[in-house]
Design a protein around this motif. Structure first.
Motif, short mmCIF file in Angstrom:
data_model
loop_
_atom_site.label_atom_id
_atom_site.label_comp_id
_atom_site.label_asym_id
_atom_site.label_seq_id
_atom_site.Cartn_x
_atom_site.Cartn_y
_atom_site.Cartn_z
N MET A 1 0.71 -1.05 0.03
CA MET A 1 -0.13 -0.05 0.01
C MET A 1 1.07 1.09 -0.05
SD MET A 1 -3.03 1.05 2.90
CE MET A 1 -1.91 1.15 3.77
N ALA A 2 0.57 2.14 -0.82
CA ALA A 2 1.20 3.33 -0.87
C ALA A 2 1.08 4.19 0.24
CB ALA A 2 0.92 4.08 -2.09
N VAL A 3 2.14 4.90 0.59
CA VAL A 3 2.38 5.83 1.88
C VAL A 3 2.18 7.29 1.25
CG1 VAL A 3 3.31 6.56 3.96
CG2 VAL A 3 3.41 4.04 3.21
N ASP A 4 1.28 8.07 2.07
CA ASP A 4 1.19 9.46 1.39
C ASP A 4 2.24 10.36 2.10
OD1 ASP A 4 0.51 11.96 0.59
OD2 ASP A 4 -1.42 11.93 1.31
N LEU A 5 3.17 10.44 1.61
CA LEU A 5 4.59 11.35 2.36
C LEU A 5 4.13 12.62 2.37
CD1 LEU A 5 7.73 9.75 0.68
CD2 LEU A 5 6.52 9.08 2.87
N THR A 6 3.19 13.14 1.93
CA THR A 6 2.74 14.79 2.14
C THR A 6 1.86 14.81 3.56
OG1 THR A 6 0.52 14.45 1.16
CG2 THR A 6 2.25 14.90 -0.25
N GLN A 7 1.83 13.60 4.13
CA GLN A 7 1.13 13.71 5.32
C GLN A 7 2.07 13.58 6.49
OE1 GLN A 7 -2.16 14.95 5.79
NE2 GLN A 7 -1.48 15.48 3.64
N VAL A 8 3.16 13.34 6.31
CA VAL A 8 4.21 12.74 7.37
C VAL A 8 4.35 13.66 8.61
CG1 VAL A 8 6.84 12.65 7.88
CG2 VAL A 8 5.98 11.50 5.80
#
Length: 416
Positions: free
Chosen positions: A1-8
């Motif tokens: 599953m892709a991780v949304d790096l914009t929300q880190v």
């Protein structure tokens, strides 16, 4: 599953509570190799703190060569060190916020701003209680010989690893100095017993260790000369307090390769003599201490150059660990070789005070985003970096986290 790096940088749990999962850069044994391939972002379950443990929300992390080795699986796989974990989250430098504390932790509370040092040992080892945690059989470097390092939204550490974050430093500045600075502090102040008036030769003086060794000498009232690879790097070490510098390219023939013929060794030794004379000319006498971390290529010259009854203190061997030198210069002139490895919690606290007082300053080359962790390690692997790299994690831009006036980090255009 892709991780949304914009929300880190976003955390949906208040201090004292943990989210179920987090984004982390993970190495797995089956993909060890080039850092750009070995590091991959995964969604990982957030660990709970055990007794005397703390979960820190990582605001920024520092990049060190140890996790280039972790990615490569060389010289041994890090999974040998922590077989209980099937994943490796690297990162041995961090600044952040205490988020949750485990049973027994009384000194720290959620919301505290901290820097993390990277030495771990079991509370049950007797060496921790009177000798030195570095002597404990359980001793490990967090984020290398353990998992749960700083390249994640949250990290798990022992409470004794925490230090107060210097208020005048931004998150990325506070994450940039721990591993190399605390190593240099122990080498010079504890192991070599640096004193005012000492003369010191520093190899790799513009690198991650050398920039702090140079500043420590200046702070202690000692004179030092730095060995560098360019005049630009020499200018940096003079800015940091060195009496002068030597461009190693002028003395390339002194570098030990191993397996030299008698004729080649004679020629190599002649260059080492010229180098030792240059060191003496700059310092006014031979050095009392040689700060070593290069190893094979430079060690014979270090042993020869240090003055009688002087000390060669070494913490690593970037050019090779199989050392070969003329031992006559050691015993007949009664010199000492001293090994050193990172630092204990007390030394880290003392060293951190010098940062708080701006008597020693971080030296930072570049700050990169959380999405660039693999790229940062690939740059380091290919020697395309020019100094210390910091990674923004919870911080969204440089300069955040500073709550007091102070000079901050030195921004270096050059470095190791």
């Amino acid at each position: 599953m892709a991780v949304d790096l914009t929300q880190v940088a976003n955390v949906d749990a208040p201090p004292g509570e943990l989210p179920a999962t987090m984004a982390a850069w993970v190495i797995r044994q089956e993909r060890e190799g080039e850092p750009v391939d070995a590091f991959q972002v995964e969604e990982i379950e957030v660990p709970e703190p055990g007794a005397f443990e703390v979960i820190v929300r990582v605001m920024a992390a520092g990049v060190n060569f140890n996790n280039v080795w972790a990615a490569l699986g060389k010289p041994v796989s890090v999974f040998r060190y922590h077989p209980e974990d099937d994943h490796h989250i690297g990162g041995s430098d961090a600044s952040g916020i205490v988020w949750k504390v485990g049973p027994g932790v009384t000194r720290w509370k959620p919301g505290d701003e901290v820097v993390v040092h990277c030495n771990q040992a079991s509370y049950e080892d007797p060496e921790v209680h009177g000798l030195d945690p570095l002597a404990a059989p359980s001793q490990k470097i967090w984020g290398y010989e353990t998992s749960w390092g700083s390249f994640a939204q949250f990290t798990k550490v022992q409470a004794q690893q925490l230090l107060p974050k210097p208020a005048h430093l931004a998150w990325e500045e506070a994450a940039s100095y721990g591993l190399t600075y605390f190593t240099a502090y122990r080498m010079l102040l504890d192991r070599a017993e640096l004193q005012a008036g000492h003369r010191v030769l520093i190899w790799g003086a513009a690198g991650g260790l050398g920039v702090f060794a140079t500043q420590l000498c200046a702070a202690a009232g000692a004179e030092c000369v730095g060995v560098v690879s360019s005049p630009q790097k020499g200018a940096l070490v003079e800015q940091l307090g060195a009496r002068g510098f030597i461009d190693r390219n002028e003395f390339a023939g002194m570098m030990r390769r191993g397996g030299e013929t008698p004729e080649e060794e004679k020629a190599r030794f002649a260059v080492s003599r010229d180098f030792a004379k240059r060191v003496k000319d700059i310092l006014g006498d031979s050095p009392d201490i040689v700060f070593e971390h290069v190893g094979k290529a430079t060690f014979p010259t270090s042993v020869f150059t240090v003055k009688p009854f002087g000390k060669v203190v070494i913490c690593g061997a970037t050019s090779g660990y199989d050392l070969d030198f003329d031992v006559r210069y050691l015993w007949m002139r009664q010199k000492q070789i001293i090994g050193s490895h990172f630092a204990n919690a007390w030394e880290c606290n003392l060293a951190n005070r010098l940062i708080e007082e701006s008597k020693v300053r971080p030296v930072l080359w570049r700050t990169m985003g959380f999405d660039q962790v693999a790229e940062a390690h690939q740059l380091m692997h290919e020697n395309k970096h020019l100094g210390k790299i910091a990674i923004l994690v919870g911080a969204t831009e440089e300069g955040q986290g500073r709550s007091a006036d102070g000079p901050g980090a030195i921004r270096a255009e050059v470095g190791a």
